[in-house]
Design an enzyme around this catalytic site. Structure first.
Site, PDB file in Angstrom:
ATOM      1  N   THR A 101     -17.719  28.813 -25.598  1.00  0.00           N
ATOM      2  CA  THR A 101     -16.180  28.467 -25.628  1.00  0.00           C
ATOM      3  C   THR A 101     -16.557  29.082 -27.741  1.00  0.00           C
ATOM      4  O   THR A 101     -17.295  28.191 -27.892  1.00  0.00           O
ATOM      5  CB  THR A 101     -15.738  26.951 -26.005  1.00  0.00           C
ATOM      6  N   LYS A 179      -8.726  29.675 -22.603  1.00  0.00           N
ATOM      7  CA  LYS A 179      -9.614  28.050 -23.938  1.00  0.00           C
ATOM      8  C   LYS A 179      -9.198  27.202 -24.401  1.00  0.00           C
ATOM      9  O   LYS A 179      -8.850  26.718 -23.999  1.00  0.00           O
ATOM     10  CB  LYS A 179     -10.601  28.728 -23.410  1.00  0.00           C
ATOM     11  N   LYS A 248     -16.044  19.870 -31.878  1.00  0.00           N
ATOM     12  CA  LYS A 248     -15.611  21.478 -32.066  1.00  0.00           C
ATOM     13  C   LYS A 248     -14.896  22.466 -31.907  1.00  0.00           C
ATOM     14  O   LYS A 248     -14.235  23.161 -32.119  1.00  0.00           O
ATOM     15  CB  LYS A 248     -17.456  22.090 -31.421  1.00  0.00           C
TER      16      LYS A 248
END
Lengths: 425, 425
Positions: A101, A179, A248
């Site tokens: 990611t 995402k 994150k």
């Protein structure tokens, strides 16, 4: 027996990547794996894979190089380290499949970097979702973006790893955008699980029974169903997903929104709560442990809340399981609206995203109920959602009950304000 | 008559810098000014200054180079542009006085850059506060950090520009830290002015009378006193301070807090509201115009609210001027706590900061009342503030009244949650 399937180099063998790599071995692929932490390589070898001595070694004589490292900084190191980097070792026209990611804009930076040093190398933008168990079972949601021919030649590998394999139009970066939008829901729903269970515990409800009833109600979410059992076990040290990971991923969403000038009040409130958890020392622990932010200092677990009723809380606040359901439903409704408005702003296909979220870790009952109405109205406004007024009014009442206990419900408070804004606009 | 005072180069002659440069001329200094927008140079010349053709020209044959550009990106361009940059033109041991608001860490980056190309050049970290009127009158608050000998040789220049001239210990970057902590209060108080006046207007109160009463109450703040008249004039296009400026300064605070892992829920809520204003198209307009975010879409000004009572609002919400005071007081209290806790975390001297804020644009009645109690308790907790419980309970009630109108009060809602957290800890 020699495998006839393509050979794969795999960098990043952690909780997600290790399971993915071993599943590829189990599926018949020849996998050569590398990680900075050598016991993770040993584990792959024990499962039938090969050990790579460096990213360059992992990239040598393979058809695909899969990256499942923590972030774009690690991806750059794996690919471009002057001595050990993978890129120079790749075959002509080799394919990099980036599953980490990363910020959507990183894909453009990476492509530009490759264009300078190895323009022949192909790049697929393939972030995943689903957690370590689905990773190990080859059942991840994969959001794949990039050139059609690169996708086609990689399809067998991706299908081995995927449950739902999404093809996101728009070229590289749009997989990461998908995402990111999904992660918006994940981030608001994870902290909301702690906020609501904290209230249930402080009100003296039977938290186990509350959990079971929430999972059958309009307050349910995938994240709550998944995190609830860890919370009830008071087990923060067995780390399924660390606070650092959701922080994150959350930061990718909030940074991107700031870059495009789009307000995300709920997502930023969630981020501040993750930072509050970090500040409290929970960074490396499981994110289910954030429930401790909502418990009194003399009572940092949920144990002992198992024998009481779900219909009568402590004090005069009159908190029952319905209160907890209303709190969840209100936040999930406001969060669904924020997510879809952001997705529209960044050019994400809303129908594809709806399907991704409903089948993924960002799912919630209110998202499933509200989003079809929002999309079909064309405005994405909550005014188009027939349940919205009732959800808003119940959220008001639930917040007022939490107030009587002086119990913080910051996500709920922010959500209510955003519902007012949206319904007045 | 030839001036015997030092000669000064000045880069950045906008709303702040232009007034500062002209005030230096008026004070007898020889000032050579540069700006990208040449009419601003003409204005300095008309006031008795000299025109510089480039940053390098501004830096030639002067004792001090003052920078009052918008941000660190502009500062780098002014100093290091390969053709026109100021640094190569500076005299041996020349002094750069950086008055722009930049991230604290930029001072270290700048010093490191200078150490490579011009280690002899001296650097003072001197951000300012006070707005364009105080700039033009030589009455700015200046937060000066750097080596003692550099400060001493610059003192005459700084005193010409300053009302209160603060000497911040700890070396470069700590001046910027002081400004950042002050800006925390400025940022929460600016948006709070809009939130509270929006509620007053929607409740049908006489907004002019409300303004006057707030300014005499415990709900008062420097920012509200300053912004209120612009709001009541419905004059968003005369720009005293643009939304873009407070958003830029706010982002320095929120980014720094994220880098050091410190939660700032109120400051981040404020930032999202500034981004909401940007998204609504208000970026270049005066920040007082953010009150429009809180007004119904058919009523985007405060005119027509001048004849009604301050004691009876519309509907059954029972909103009066006391409600607005309570809303302000609650947010200012929570914000004061957040600010001081952050300041402690980043190593700022709390007594110096208290003085800076009380005399600066971040001042508020509640800050003045609460912070001495917080500091003397040693904990900074609101539990040490004897008014806190009453302020919290009144804030709860004020929020409930806003709820009856479905009027968003996101700062107030976030503040109440933070008060709960703090008082439970």
């Amino acid at each position: 027996m020699v495998s006839t399937l393509p050979e794969i180099g795999f960098c990043g063998l952690g909780a997600m990547g290790g399971g993915m790599a071993r599943h590829l071995v189990k599926s018949g692929f020849c996998v050569k794996g590398y990680d900075l932490y050598s016991p993770l390589i040993d584990r792959l070898v024990a499962a039938g894979g090969k050990a790579a001595a460096s990213p360059a070694d992992a990239a040598t004589n393979v058809d695909f190089l899969i990256l499942m490292v923590v972030n774009n900084v690690q991806a750059d190191a794996v690919l471009f380290d002057p001595k050990r980097g993978a890129v120079p070792a790749l075959r002509d026209n080799g394919v990099i499949i980036l599953c980490s990611t990363t910020p959507p804009k990183y894909l453009f930076e990476l492509r530009a970097h490759l264009d300078v040093v190895r323009p022949d190398v192909r790049l697929l933008d393939c972030p995943v979702s689903g957690g370590s168990i689905r990773a190990a079972n080859g059942e991840l949601s994969i959001f794949s973006a990039g050139a059609d021919e690169d996708f086609k030649c990689s399809q067998a590998v991706l299908e081995a790893l995927a449950g739902p394999l999404y093809r996101i139009p728009g070229g590289i970066s749009m997989g990461s955008v998908a995402k990111m939008c999904h992660q918006h829901q994940a981030a608001t729903n994870i902290i909301m699980a702690s906020e609501a269970m904290g209230l249930a515990a402080v009100a003296g409800l039977n938290t186990m029974a509350v959990y079971e009833q929430i999972c059958k109600s309009n307050g349910r979410s995938w994240m709550f169903e998944n995190r609830g059992p860890h919370m009830l076990a008071n087990d923060w040290l067995t780390v399924h997903s660390a606070v650092s990971i959701i922080l994150k991923d959350n930061t990718i969403v909030t940074n991107h929104a700031k870059e495009v000038g789009f307000p995300l009040v709920l997502e930023n409130t969630a981020e501040q709560l993750y930072i509050t958890g970090t500040h409290a020392g929970f960074t490396k622990e499981d994110d289910a442990g954030l429930v401790r932010l909502y418990l009194p200092s003399d009572k940092k677990d949920l144990v002992g809340q198992l024998t009481k009723s779900v219909t009568t809380g402590a004090g005069d606040a009159d908190i029952a399981v319905e209160t907890i359901i209303d709190l969840f439903a209100g936040v999930h409704l406001a969060s669904a609206r924020e997510c879809m408005s952001f997705a529209k702003h960044v050019g994400m296909d809303l129908i594809v995203l709806e399907d991704i979220i409903n089948k993924g870790a960002g799912a919630s009952a209110m998202f499933e109920i509200a989003v079809p109405q929002m999309i079909s109205s064309g405005t994405l406004s909550l005014k188009s959602v027939k349940e919205a007024v009732e959800v808003r009014d119940k959220l008001e009442l639930a917040i007022r009950k939490a107030e009587k206990l002086h119990q913080p419900v910051p996500m709920a408070a922010a959500a209510l304000q955003q519902i007012y804004y949206d319904m007045a606009a």
